[in-house]
Design a protein around this motif. Structure first.
Motif, PDB file in Angstrom:
ATOM      1  N   GLY A 286       6.644  -4.904  -1.821  1.00 12.36           N
ATOM      2  CA  GLY A 286       5.957  -6.087  -1.315  1.00 12.36           C
ATOM      3  C   GLY A 286       4.478  -6.091  -1.678  1.00 12.36           C
ATOM      4  N   ILE A 287       3.861  -4.910  -1.639  1.00 14.13           N
ATOM      5  CA  ILE A 287       2.443  -4.798  -1.992  1.00 14.13           C
ATOM      6  C   ILE A 287       2.239  -5.100  -3.472  1.00 14.13           C
ATOM      7  N   TYR A 288       3.099  -4.536  -4.311  1.00 16.66           N
ATOM      8  CA  TYR A 288       2.997  -4.796  -5.753  1.00 16.66           C
ATOM      9  C   TYR A 288       3.178  -6.284  -6.051  1.00 16.66           C
ATOM     10  N   GLU A 289       4.126  -6.896  -5.392  1.00 21.95           N
ATOM     11  CA  GLU A 289       4.390  -8.318  -5.631  1.00 21.95           C
ATOM     12  C   GLU A 289       3.240  -9.190  -5.146  1.00 21.95           C
ATOM     13  N   SER A 290       2.564  -8.766  -4.083  1.00 22.38           N
ATOM     14  CA  SER A 290       1.386  -9.503  -3.609  1.00 22.38           C
ATOM     15  C   SER A 290       0.270  -9.454  -4.649  1.00 22.38           C
ATOM     16  N   GLU A 291       0.126  -8.296  -5.285  1.00 22.54           N
ATOM     17  CA  GLU A 291      -0.873  -8.163  -6.341  1.00 22.54           C
ATOM     18  C   GLU A 291      -0.531  -9.063  -7.530  1.00 22.54           C
ATOM     19  N   LEU A 292       0.744  -9.126  -7.868  1.00 24.57           N
ATOM     20  CA  LEU A 292       1.166 -10.007  -8.963  1.00 24.57           C
ATOM     21  C   LEU A 292       0.910 -11.470  -8.613  1.00 24.57           C
ATOM     22  N   GLU A 293       1.085 -11.805  -7.353  1.00 25.49           N
ATOM     23  CA  GLU A 293       0.833 -13.175  -6.912  1.00 25.49           C
ATOM     24  C   GLU A 293      -0.640 -13.528  -7.067  1.00 25.49           C
ATOM     25  N   TYR A 294      -1.516 -12.567  -6.789  1.00 24.17           N
ATOM     26  CA  TYR A 294      -2.953 -12.794  -6.993  1.00 24.17           C
ATOM     27  C   TYR A 294      -3.251 -13.059  -8.468  1.00 24.17           C
ATOM     28  N   LEU A 295      -2.605 -12.310  -9.350  1.00 18.84           N
ATOM     29  CA  LEU A 295      -2.821 -12.509 -10.784  1.00 18.84           C
ATOM     30  C   LEU A 295      -2.352 -13.897 -11.218  1.00 18.84           C
ATOM     31  N   ARG A 296      -1.248 -14.347 -10.651  1.00 25.14           N
ATOM     32  CA  ARG A 296      -0.759 -15.692 -10.983  1.00 25.14           C
ATOM     33  C   ARG A 296      -1.735 -16.759 -10.497  1.00 25.14           C
ATOM     34  N   TYR A 297      -2.302 -16.550  -9.325  1.00 25.81           N
ATOM     35  CA  TYR A 297      -3.288 -17.494  -8.785  1.00 25.81           C
ATOM     36  C   TYR A 297      -4.524 -17.543  -9.689  1.00 25.81           C
ATOM     37  N   PHE A 298      -4.976 -16.376 -10.133  1.00 21.92           N
ATOM     38  CA  PHE A 298      -6.126 -16.315 -11.040  1.00 21.92           C
ATOM     39  C   PHE A 298      -5.837 -17.090 -12.328  1.00 21.92           C
TER      40      PHE A 298
ATOM     41  N   TYR B  77      -3.198  -4.770 -15.817  1.00 26.85           N
ATOM     42  CA  TYR B  77      -2.801  -4.545 -14.420  1.00 26.85           C
ATOM     43  C   TYR B  77      -1.398  -5.096 -14.162  1.00 26.85           C
ATOM     44  N   GLU B  78      -1.077  -6.199 -14.794  1.00 26.94           N
ATOM     45  CA  GLU B  78       0.268  -6.771 -14.645  1.00 26.94           C
ATOM     46  C   GLU B  78       1.321  -5.817 -15.204  1.00 26.94           C
ATOM     47  N   ILE B  79       1.019  -5.204 -16.341  1.00 23.86           N
ATOM     48  CA  ILE B  79       1.938  -4.220 -16.919  1.00 23.86           C
ATOM     49  C   ILE B  79       2.102  -3.034 -15.972  1.00 23.86           C
ATOM     50  N   PHE B  80       0.984  -2.572 -15.411  1.00 24.28           N
ATOM     51  CA  PHE B  80       1.029  -1.451 -14.470  1.00 24.28           C
ATOM     52  C   PHE B  80       1.901  -1.791 -13.260  1.00 24.28           C
ATOM     53  N   LEU B  81       1.703  -2.964 -12.686  1.00 24.21           N
ATOM     54  CA  LEU B  81       2.465  -3.369 -11.506  1.00 24.21           C
ATOM     55  C   LEU B  81       3.949  -3.518 -11.825  1.00 24.21           C
ATOM     56  N   SER B  82       4.249  -4.117 -12.957  1.00 26.25           N
ATOM     57  CA  SER B  82       5.649  -4.300 -13.355  1.00 26.25           C
ATOM     58  C   SER B  82       6.332  -2.949 -13.559  1.00 26.25           C
ATOM     59  N   THR B  83       5.592  -1.995 -14.119  1.00 32.67           N
ATOM     60  CA  THR B  83       6.134  -0.648 -14.308  1.00 32.67           C
ATOM     61  C   THR B  83       6.412   0.019 -12.972  1.00 32.67           C
ATOM     62  N   GLN B  84       5.492  -0.137 -12.023  1.00 33.64           N
ATOM     63  CA  GLN B  84       5.678   0.461 -10.703  1.00 33.64           C
ATOM     64  C   GLN B  84       6.890  -0.137  -9.993  1.00 33.64           C
ATOM     65  N   ILE B  85       7.066  -1.439 -10.110  1.00 34.70           N
ATOM     66  CA  ILE B  85       8.214  -2.097  -9.481  1.00 34.70           C
ATOM     67  C   ILE B  85       9.513  -1.622 -10.123  1.00 34.70           C
ATOM     68  N   ALA B  86       9.510  -1.490 -11.449  1.00 34.43           N
ATOM     69  CA  ALA B  86      10.707  -1.012 -12.153  1.00 34.43           C
ATOM     70  C   ALA B  86      11.066   0.405 -11.712  1.00 34.43           C
ATOM     71  N   ARG B  87      10.058   1.246 -11.509  1.00 35.29           N
ATOM     72  CA  ARG B  87      10.314   2.618 -11.055  1.00 35.29           C
ATOM     73  C   ARG B  87      10.897   2.634  -9.649  1.00 35.29           C
TER      74      ARG B  87
END
Length: 283
Positions: free
Chosen positions: A102-114, A176-186
């Motif tokens: 959920g935390i990772y997805e919130s960060e991705l949501e911020y990137l989408r907003y940006f 950062y998006e790549i980092f977050l996506s990698t963390q979610i995949a793990r």
């Protein structure tokens, strides 16, 4: 210093910084520690870069645009990226796959907003457009008719233009998006592995054979550079295979007193491996 020399020094500084970051990623034991040291190295590099630029007079406006559009942003992007990674990893809970996701997805949501907020400039940048470069990437001037950062007056205008920081943010957010996506995949991979039934590996050969193997490995200094005691080694094997080796000193004494082939099991291992290798060569 001429603008050409500034460009060369900046390129060398960037290459050196990338190497240091790669080395830290290998040397440090975890992502947080690597990010912390990488941030420090990036900060040092940016300070050097700033000391060169704040008094520099560019040879032409094209050189200035090139510096603030192409050369400076990657440095600032690394600083932004590592700052965000450190902030994220240092505040993550130690457990709770669902919570972390959920935390990772919130960060991705911020990137989408940006991205939505800056879609016009992002399109300009990603299309390699140039028609607004003189407004976006020259110092000591900015156009109030274009969208500007609300904190633009907090920037050091000797080292900043109206839009070079925005490019740095775009680059940082891509990483950062790549980092977050990698963390979610793990997390997904870990969650999947946890659902798989665990199958224990059991020692089904005689206990005396395992004792013979353990003694051979121990006296060959195969564990922790030979610093592990025999009792620790035996205990590890007992726990790993859920087996009780009993009085292993008596067992090894019996092995020693064998009239023929004391290392019977080790010889069997050698013979079986040799047979296998010979068959493989014949394929």
């Amino acid at each position: 210093m001429e603008s050409k020399e500034l460009t060369e020094r900046t390129n060398n500084l960037w290459a050196d910084l990338k190497k240091k970051i790669r080395d830290l990623k290998v040397e440090k034991k975890n992502s947080l520690e690597a990010a912390q040291f990488s941030l420090a190295e990036t900060d040092t590099a940016i300070r050097s870069l700033k000391s060169w630029v704040i008094t520099h007079q560019f040879d032409c406006w094209e050189s200035e645009v090139h510096f603030f559009k192409e050369l400076k942003p990657p440095f600032i992007a690394k600083f932004i990226y590592f700052s965000r990674v450190i902030s994220l990893l240092s505040s993550l809970p130690h457990s709770g796959t669902k919570l972390k996701k959920g935390i990772y997805e919130s960060e991705l949501e911020y990137l989408r907003y940006f991205s939505l907020e800056n879609r016009d400039f992002m399109s300009y940048y990603r299309r390699n457009a140039t028609y607004m470069d003189r407004k976006y990437f020259l110092r000591f001037q900015y156009d109030l008719d274009v969208k500007l950062a609300v904190d633009i007056h907090s920037y050091d205008e000797r080292f900043s233009t109206s839009h070079d920081h925005l490019i740095a943010q775009i680059i940082a957010h891509d990483d950062y998006e790549i980092f977050l996506s990698t963390q979610i995949a793990r997390l997904k991979e870990k969650s999947f592995e946890e659902t798989l039934p665990k199958r224990e590996v059991q020692w089904t050969a005689p206990k005396v054979a395992l004792t013979e193997l353990v003694f051979a490995l121990h006296h060959t200094h195969c564990f922790n550079g030979g610093t592990t005691s025999l009792s620790e080694t035996v205990k590890w094997f007992e726990e790993a295979f859920s087996i009780d080796l009993g009085n292993y000193h008596n067992t090894i004494a019996e092995i020693k007193n064998r009239k023929s082939s004391p290392t019977r099991f080790l010889q069997l291992l050698t013979e079986n491996l040799t047979t296998y290798l010979e068959k493989e060569e014949g394929i």
